[in-house]
Design a protein around this motif. Structure first.
Motif, PDB file in Angstrom:
ATOM      1  N   THR A  68      -7.194  -2.586  -3.787  1.00  0.00           N
ATOM      2  CA  THR A  68      -6.880  -3.586  -2.771  1.00  0.00           C
ATOM      3  C   THR A  68      -5.368  -3.734  -2.608  1.00  0.00           C
ATOM      4  O   THR A  68      -4.875  -3.897  -1.487  1.00  0.00           O
ATOM      5  N   THR A  69      -4.630  -3.641  -3.711  1.00  0.00           N
ATOM      6  CA  THR A  69      -3.167  -3.707  -3.632  1.00  0.00           C
ATOM      7  C   THR A  69      -2.633  -2.597  -2.740  1.00  0.00           C
ATOM      8  O   THR A  69      -1.816  -2.839  -1.838  1.00  0.00           O
ATOM      9  N   ARG A  70      -3.083  -1.367  -2.980  1.00  0.00           N
ATOM     10  CA  ARG A  70      -2.630  -0.226  -2.169  1.00  0.00           C
ATOM     11  C   ARG A  70      -3.067  -0.375  -0.709  1.00  0.00           C
ATOM     12  O   ARG A  70      -2.311  -0.051   0.207  1.00  0.00           O
ATOM     13  N   THR A  71      -4.274  -0.862  -0.506  1.00  0.00           N
ATOM     14  CA  THR A  71      -4.776  -1.073   0.855  1.00  0.00           C
ATOM     15  C   THR A  71      -3.911  -2.086   1.590  1.00  0.00           C
ATOM     16  O   THR A  71      -3.525  -1.867   2.746  1.00  0.00           O
ATOM     17  N   LEU A  72      -3.599  -3.188   0.931  1.00  0.00           N
ATOM     18  CA  LEU A  72      -2.765  -4.215   1.567  1.00  0.00           C
ATOM     19  C   LEU A  72      -1.360  -3.688   1.849  1.00  0.00           C
ATOM     20  O   LEU A  72      -0.775  -4.014   2.887  1.00  0.00           O
ATOM     21  N   ASP A  73      -0.835  -2.865   0.952  1.00  0.00           N
ATOM     22  CA  ASP A  73       0.476  -2.246   1.199  1.00  0.00           C
ATOM     23  C   ASP A  73       0.441  -1.426   2.486  1.00  0.00           C
ATOM     24  O   ASP A  73       1.349  -1.513   3.319  1.00  0.00           O
ATOM     25  N   LYS A  74      -0.616  -0.633   2.651  1.00  0.00           N
ATOM     26  CA  LYS A  74      -0.742   0.205   3.853  1.00  0.00           C
ATOM     27  C   LYS A  74      -0.896  -0.648   5.105  1.00  0.00           C
ATOM     28  O   LYS A  74      -0.266  -0.379   6.130  1.00  0.00           O
ATOM     29  N   LEU A  75      -1.754  -1.661   5.023  1.00  0.00           N
ATOM     30  CA  LEU A  75      -1.971  -2.525   6.184  1.00  0.00           C
ATOM     31  C   LEU A  75      -0.711  -3.313   6.542  1.00  0.00           C
ATOM     32  O   LEU A  75      -0.438  -3.566   7.720  1.00  0.00           O
ATOM     33  N   GLU A  76       0.059  -3.662   5.533  1.00  0.00           N
ATOM     34  CA  GLU A  76       1.314  -4.368   5.784  1.00  0.00           C
ATOM     35  C   GLU A  76       2.311  -3.435   6.488  1.00  0.00           C
ATOM     36  O   GLU A  76       2.970  -3.839   7.445  1.00  0.00           O
ATOM     37  N   LYS A  77       2.379  -2.179   6.055  1.00  0.00           N
ATOM     38  CA  LYS A  77       3.260  -1.199   6.705  1.00  0.00           C
ATOM     39  C   LYS A  77       2.855  -0.948   8.152  1.00  0.00           C
ATOM     40  O   LYS A  77       3.696  -0.686   9.003  1.00  0.00           O
ATOM     41  N   LEU A  78       1.550  -1.037   8.414  1.00  0.00           N
ATOM     42  CA  LEU A  78       1.055  -0.861   9.785  1.00  0.00           C
ATOM     43  C   LEU A  78       1.281  -2.115  10.635  1.00  0.00           C
ATOM     44  O   LEU A  78       1.011  -2.116  11.839  1.00  0.00           O
ATOM     45  N   GLY A  79       1.735  -3.189  10.007  1.00  0.00           N
ATOM     46  CA  GLY A  79       1.997  -4.424  10.736  1.00  0.00           C
ATOM     47  C   GLY A  79       0.740  -5.211  11.062  1.00  0.00           C
ATOM     48  O   GLY A  79       0.737  -6.018  11.998  1.00  0.00           O
ATOM     49  N   LEU A  80      -0.328  -5.026  10.277  1.00  0.00           N
ATOM     50  CA  LEU A  80      -1.602  -5.690  10.570  1.00  0.00           C
ATOM     51  C   LEU A  80      -1.864  -6.905   9.688  1.00  0.00           C
ATOM     52  O   LEU A  80      -2.657  -7.768  10.049  1.00  0.00           O
ATOM     53  N   VAL A  81      -1.227  -6.944   8.515  1.00  0.00           N
ATOM     54  CA  VAL A  81      -1.395  -8.092   7.618  1.00  0.00           C
ATOM     55  C   VAL A  81      -0.044  -8.502   7.060  1.00  0.00           C
ATOM     56  O   VAL A  81       0.924  -7.747   7.099  1.00  0.00           O
ATOM     57  N   ARG A  91       2.408 -16.751  -8.762  1.00  0.00           N
ATOM     58  CA  ARG A  91       2.201 -15.322  -9.003  1.00  0.00           C
ATOM     59  C   ARG A  91       1.259 -14.654  -8.011  1.00  0.00           C
ATOM     60  O   ARG A  91       1.021 -13.464  -8.110  1.00  0.00           O
ATOM     61  N   SER A  92       0.717 -15.384  -7.086  1.00  0.00           N
ATOM     62  CA  SER A  92      -0.200 -14.738  -6.138  1.00  0.00           C
ATOM     63  C   SER A  92       0.191 -15.055  -4.703  1.00  0.00           C
ATOM     64  O   SER A  92       1.001 -15.936  -4.431  1.00  0.00           O
ATOM     65  N   PHE A  93      -0.428 -14.290  -3.831  1.00  0.00           N
ATOM     66  CA  PHE A  93      -0.172 -14.419  -2.401  1.00  0.00           C
ATOM     67  C   PHE A  93      -1.473 -14.689  -1.677  1.00  0.00           C
ATOM     68  O   PHE A  93      -2.554 -14.349  -2.145  1.00  0.00           O
ATOM     69  N   ARG A  94      -1.351 -15.256  -0.499  1.00  0.00           N
ATOM     70  CA  ARG A  94      -2.466 -15.410   0.428  1.00  0.00           C
ATOM     71  C   ARG A  94      -2.264 -14.366   1.514  1.00  0.00           C
ATOM     72  O   ARG A  94      -1.145 -14.118   1.938  1.00  0.00           O
ATOM     73  N   ILE A  95      -3.359 -13.776   1.962  1.00  0.00           N
ATOM     74  CA  ILE A  95      -3.280 -12.682   2.926  1.00  0.00           C
ATOM     75  C   ILE A  95      -3.722 -13.179   4.301  1.00  0.00           C
ATOM     76  O   ILE A  95      -4.786 -13.796   4.434  1.00  0.00           O
ATOM     77  N   TYR A  96      -2.893 -12.865   5.301  1.00  0.00           N
ATOM     78  CA  TYR A  96      -3.163 -13.253   6.678  1.00  0.00           C
ATOM     79  C   TYR A  96      -3.023 -12.056   7.600  1.00  0.00           C
ATOM     80  O   TYR A  96      -2.226 -11.153   7.342  1.00  0.00           O
ATOM     81  N   LEU A  97      -3.767 -12.083   8.675  1.00  0.00           N
ATOM     82  CA  LEU A  97      -3.613 -11.074   9.722  1.00  0.00           C
ATOM     83  C   LEU A  97      -2.395 -11.412  10.566  1.00  0.00           C
ATOM     84  O   LEU A  97      -2.085 -12.584  10.775  1.00  0.00           O
ATOM     85  N   THR A  98      -1.744 -10.377  11.056  1.00  0.00           N
ATOM     86  CA  THR A  98      -0.672 -10.577  12.024  1.00  0.00           C
ATOM     87  C   THR A  98      -1.313 -10.657  13.412  1.00  0.00           C
ATOM     88  O   THR A  98      -2.527 -10.473  13.562  1.00  0.00           O
ATOM     89  N   LYS A  99      -0.487 -10.871  14.399  1.00  0.00           N
ATOM     90  CA  LYS A  99      -0.974 -10.889  15.781  1.00  0.00           C
ATOM     91  C   LYS A  99      -1.681  -9.570  16.109  1.00  0.00           C
ATOM     92  O   LYS A  99      -2.763  -9.560  16.691  1.00  0.00           O
ATOM     93  N   ASP A 100      -1.050  -8.440  15.722  1.00  0.00           N
ATOM     94  CA  ASP A 100      -1.660  -7.125  15.961  1.00  0.00           C
ATOM     95  C   ASP A 100      -2.991  -6.979  15.225  1.00  0.00           C
ATOM     96  O   ASP A 100      -3.937  -6.394  15.748  1.00  0.00           O
ATOM     97  N   GLY A 101      -3.053  -7.496  14.002  1.00  0.00           N
ATOM     98  CA  GLY A 101      -4.299  -7.442  13.234  1.00  0.00           C
ATOM     99  C   GLY A 101      -5.423  -8.205  13.917  1.00  0.00           C
ATOM    100  O   GLY A 101      -6.568  -7.758  13.937  1.00  0.00           O
TER     101      GLY A 101
END
Length: 142
Positions: A68-81, A91-101
């Motif tokens: 999931t860490t690697r997946t989120l890294d990829k999705l973040e690079k794509l500008g989707l999350v 120590r933790s983060f909350r995950i959100y979609l971007t406008k594009d996501g």
């Protein structure tokens, strides 16, 4: 008594063939959007509910936390999350979609439905429903 392996009656072999075919078809359909089948479960989780933790995504999508860490890294690079600091934990983060996501949801939700229908096509409607119920039962039992 020796039991011989026969792939045509092996549940593991057959489910692997179906999963492999599903993954190939989904990858092909998602490629124009820069996504892959491996990224799909995380997007689905976030379209259902945002502001979740990485651990919650991993649990919901039935994958390892490191994956999931690697997946989120990829999705973040794509500008989707995007990762936002968790107000309850340093120590933790909350995950959100971007406008594009968010915008991809309506375009992409029909994609797996088409792939699923193609895979289930050889079965009657009753057999399709039975297959889905049996798989749901197996997943709940894991």
């Amino acid at each position: 008594m020796t039991v011989e392996f026969n792939r045509e009656t092996s549940f593991g072999w057959m489910i692997n063939v179906v999963a492999s075919q599903a993954s190939k078809q989904l990858d092909s359909a998602l490629k124009p959007y820069g996504l892959t089948a491996a990224l799909w479960p995380t997007m689905m989780c976030l379209w259902e509910k945002e502001g979740v933790t990485q651990r919650e995504i991993a649990e919901k999508s039935k994958v390892e936390n490191s994956t999931t860490t690697r997946t989120l890294d990829k999705l973040e690079k794509l500008g989707l999350v995007e990762r936002r600091n968790d107000p309850h934990s340093r120590r933790s983060f909350r995950i959100y979609l971007t406008k594009d996501g968010h915008h991809l949801k309506e375009k992409l939700l029909p994609v797996p439905m088409t792939v699923n229908q193609h895979l289930l096509n050889p079965l009657s409607t009753d057999e399709q429903q039975q297959m889905l119920l049996l798989l749901q039962k197996m997943i709940k039992g894991m």
